[in-house]
Scaffold this motif. Structure first.
Motif, PDB file in Angstrom:
ATOM      1  N   ASN A 116       0.799  -1.228   0.000  1.00 19.30           N
ATOM      2  CA  ASN A 116       0.000   0.000   0.000  1.00 19.30           C
ATOM      3  C   ASN A 116       0.832   1.279   0.000  1.00 19.30           C
ATOM      4  O   ASN A 116       0.270   2.379  -0.058  1.00 19.30           O
ATOM      5  CB  ASN A 116      -0.946   0.010   1.203  1.00 19.30           C
ATOM      6  CG  ASN A 116      -2.017  -1.071   1.088  1.00 19.30           C
ATOM      7  OD1 ASN A 116      -2.527  -1.333   0.001  1.00 19.30           O
ATOM      8  ND2 ASN A 116      -2.331  -1.710   2.205  1.00 19.30           N
ATOM      9  N   LEU A 117       2.151   1.144   0.059  1.00 18.85           N
ATOM     10  CA  LEU A 117       2.996   2.333  -0.028  1.00 18.85           C
ATOM     11  C   LEU A 117       2.921   2.922  -1.433  1.00 18.85           C
ATOM     12  O   LEU A 117       2.885   2.192  -2.423  1.00 18.85           O
ATOM     13  CB  LEU A 117       4.450   1.985   0.292  1.00 18.85           C
ATOM     14  CG  LEU A 117       4.792   1.604   1.736  1.00 18.85           C
ATOM     15  CD1 LEU A 117       6.277   1.278   1.839  1.00 18.85           C
ATOM     16  CD2 LEU A 117       4.434   2.722   2.700  1.00 18.85           C
ATOM     17  N   ASP A 118       2.892   4.245  -1.521  1.00 20.98           N
ATOM     18  CA  ASP A 118       2.878   4.897  -2.834  1.00 20.98           C
ATOM     19  C   ASP A 118       4.103   4.500  -3.642  1.00 20.98           C
ATOM     20  O   ASP A 118       4.043   4.329  -4.859  1.00 20.98           O
ATOM     21  CB  ASP A 118       2.849   6.422  -2.677  1.00 20.98           C
ATOM     22  CG  ASP A 118       1.580   6.909  -1.995  1.00 20.98           C
ATOM     23  OD1 ASP A 118       0.563   6.194  -2.073  1.00 20.98           O
ATOM     24  OD2 ASP A 118       1.617   7.993  -1.388  1.00 20.98           O
ATOM     25  N   SER A 119       5.227   4.376  -2.946  1.00 28.34           N
ATOM     26  CA  SER A 119       6.487   3.995  -3.575  1.00 28.34           C
ATOM     27  C   SER A 119       7.347   3.301  -2.535  1.00 28.34           C
ATOM     28  O   SER A 119       7.327   3.669  -1.358  1.00 28.34           O
ATOM     29  CB  SER A 119       7.212   5.233  -4.114  1.00 28.34           C
ATOM     30  OG  SER A 119       8.557   4.932  -4.430  1.00 28.34           O
ATOM     31  N   LEU A 120       8.100   2.301  -2.973  1.00 30.31           N
ATOM     32  CA  LEU A 120       9.005   1.620  -2.047  1.00 30.31           C
ATOM     33  C   LEU A 120      10.070   2.569  -1.521  1.00 30.31           C
ATOM     34  O   LEU A 120      10.618   2.362  -0.433  1.00 30.31           O
ATOM     35  CB  LEU A 120       9.657   0.423  -2.739  1.00 30.31           C
ATOM     36  CG  LEU A 120       8.729  -0.749  -3.053  1.00 30.31           C
ATOM     37  CD1 LEU A 120       9.459  -1.797  -3.878  1.00 30.31           C
ATOM     38  CD2 LEU A 120       8.187  -1.370  -1.769  1.00 30.31           C
ATOM     39  N   ASP A 121      10.350   3.619  -2.277  1.00 30.68           N
ATOM     40  CA  ASP A 121      11.348   4.592  -1.834  1.00 30.68           C
ATOM     41  C   ASP A 121      10.897   5.368  -0.604  1.00 30.68           C
ATOM     42  O   ASP A 121      11.716   6.039   0.040  1.00 30.68           O
ATOM     43  CB  ASP A 121      11.680   5.564  -2.968  1.00 30.68           C
ATOM     44  CG  ASP A 121      12.571   4.931  -4.028  1.00 30.68           C
ATOM     45  OD1 ASP A 121      13.195   3.895  -3.731  1.00 30.68           O
ATOM     46  OD2 ASP A 121      12.633   5.468  -5.152  1.00 30.68           O
ATOM     47  N   THR A 156      12.572   7.561   3.115  1.00 30.08           N
ATOM     48  CA  THR A 156      12.299   8.946   3.507  1.00 30.08           C
ATOM     49  C   THR A 156      11.391   9.063   4.731  1.00 30.08           C
ATOM     50  O   THR A 156      11.327  10.128   5.344  1.00 30.08           O
ATOM     51  CB  THR A 156      11.654   9.716   2.336  1.00 30.08           C
ATOM     52  OG1 THR A 156      10.430   9.068   1.950  1.00 30.08           O
ATOM     53  CG2 THR A 156      12.593   9.766   1.137  1.00 30.08           C
ATOM     54  N   MET A 157      10.687   7.996   5.072  1.00 33.75           N
ATOM     55  CA  MET A 157       9.856   8.012   6.276  1.00 33.75           C
ATOM     56  C   MET A 157      10.738   8.203   7.501  1.00 33.75           C
ATOM     57  O   MET A 157      11.939   7.945   7.461  1.00 33.75           O
ATOM     58  CB  MET A 157       9.085   6.688   6.405  1.00 33.75           C
ATOM     59  CG  MET A 157       8.102   6.413   5.292  1.00 33.75           C
ATOM     60  SD  MET A 157       7.569   4.672   5.248  1.00 33.75           S
ATOM     61  CE  MET A 157       6.727   4.514   6.819  1.00 33.75           C
ATOM     62  N   SER A 158      10.141   8.646   8.592  1.00 33.42           N
ATOM     63  CA  SER A 158      10.911   8.773   9.824  1.00 33.42           C
ATOM     64  C   SER A 158      11.348   7.388  10.299  1.00 33.42           C
ATOM     65  O   SER A 158      10.740   6.367   9.939  1.00 33.42           O
ATOM     66  CB  SER A 158      10.078   9.448  10.914  1.00 33.42           C
ATOM     67  OG  SER A 158       9.067   8.575  11.393  1.00 33.42           O
ATOM     68  N   VAL A 159      12.404   7.360  11.092  1.00 32.68           N
ATOM     69  CA  VAL A 159      12.893   6.091  11.628  1.00 32.68           C
ATOM     70  C   VAL A 159      11.790   5.390  12.418  1.00 32.68           C
ATOM     71  O   VAL A 159      11.600   4.171  12.305  1.00 32.68           O
ATOM     72  CB  VAL A 159      14.132   6.318  12.523  1.00 32.68           C
ATOM     73  CG1 VAL A 159      14.490   5.049  13.289  1.00 32.68           C
ATOM     74  CG2 VAL A 159      15.313   6.773  11.677  1.00 32.68           C
ATOM     75  N   GLU A 160      11.041   6.152  13.201  1.00 30.41           N
ATOM     76  CA  GLU A 160       9.972   5.567  14.013  1.00 30.41           C
ATOM     77  C   GLU A 160       8.889   4.947  13.132  1.00 30.41           C
ATOM     78  O   GLU A 160       8.358   3.869  13.436  1.00 30.41           O
ATOM     79  CB  GLU A 160       9.354   6.628  14.925  1.00 30.41           C
ATOM     80  CG  GLU A 160      10.277   7.130  16.030  1.00 30.41           C
ATOM     81  CD  GLU A 160      11.384   8.050  15.525  1.00 30.41           C
ATOM     82  OE1 GLU A 160      11.229   8.600  14.402  1.00 30.41           O
ATOM     83  OE2 GLU A 160      12.393   8.216  16.224  1.00 30.41           O
TER      84      GLU A 160
END
Length: 224
Positions: A108-113, A117-121
């Motif tokens: 469901n992620l828009d992009s695997l990338d 870029t997401m926060s570590v948490e």
């Protein structure tokens, strides 16, 4: 018993003896060569409780069979196809379940990338929601692919640190990681992770460690 060992110095000494190769560390190898985050995570799952050499064979088999590795392709395949491809790494049924669940969580992620870029948490929460993925898998990904200041702990590292007297027998993952974080500067985490694993494979083996040949024999209290 805790022993006051200079872990940074230990790593420096070992690094002068170890001839590390990228391909000896599957996650490091793939991250340095631009594989997508899902491929790296699949490879880390394949490397759990087996040699990286076998994990690499399983990974290459899987890519050869499927052509490309992403959540959509994984979910479109029967478990048997994946099991057959990764059989060489052992525990192939369990690994297939984890890889399938990982694909279900990430599809469901828009992009695997976004994993870069997401926060570590956010990355921790997302990946730890997958049954079969624990702290080490997440930390290897964060360190190798994102350069985050975290120190992953595997069985080789745990054994080496225990014999050096740096950790106690009953220390859990986070306790061990916390002790290493206090003993090493963040810019040493990657180097130390690779060096200590290589040392555990080469000299500080689980059975019949090569103490007489060990480069840090004079520094080690030999808590075996």
């Amino acid at each position: 018993m805790y022993v006051n060992v200079d872990l940074k110095y230990v790593v420096d000494v070992l690094s002068s003896y170890m001839n590390l190769k990228d391909e000896d560390f599957i996650a490091y190898y793939l991250c340095r060569r631009g594989y997508n985050p899902f491929e790296v995570l699949v490879a880390i799952v394949l490397s759990q409780n087996t040699r990286d050499e076998l994990a690499m064979k399983a990974f290459n088999n899987l890519r050869s069979v499927l052509g490309v590795l992403n959540p959509q392709v994984i979910l479109s395949q029967s478990p048997e196809v994946i099991e057959d491809a990764v059989r060489v790494a052992g525990m192939y049924r369990r690994r297939t379940l984890v890889i399938k669940e990982l694909a279900r969580v990430l599809i469901n992620l828009d992009s695997l990338d976004k994993l870069l870029t997401m926060s570590v948490e956010e990355v921790r929460d997302l990946l730890l929601s997958v049954d079969g993925i624990g702290y080490k898998t997440v930390d290897v990904f964060l360190l190798m692919c994102r350069g985050e200041p975290v120190f992953p702990v595997d069985t080789h590292i745990r054994r080496v640190l225990k014999r050096l007297g740096i950790i106690e027998e009953g220390d859990d993952y986070l306790e061990i990681q916390g002790k290493v974080h206090k003993l090493l500067p963040p810019n040493y985490y990657l180097k130390a992770h690779l060096i200590l694993i290589a040392h555990g494979r080469t000299y500080c083996k689980a059975k019949k460690p090569l103490c007489n040949e060990c480069p840090i024999n004079d520094l080690c209290p030999k808590n075996i």
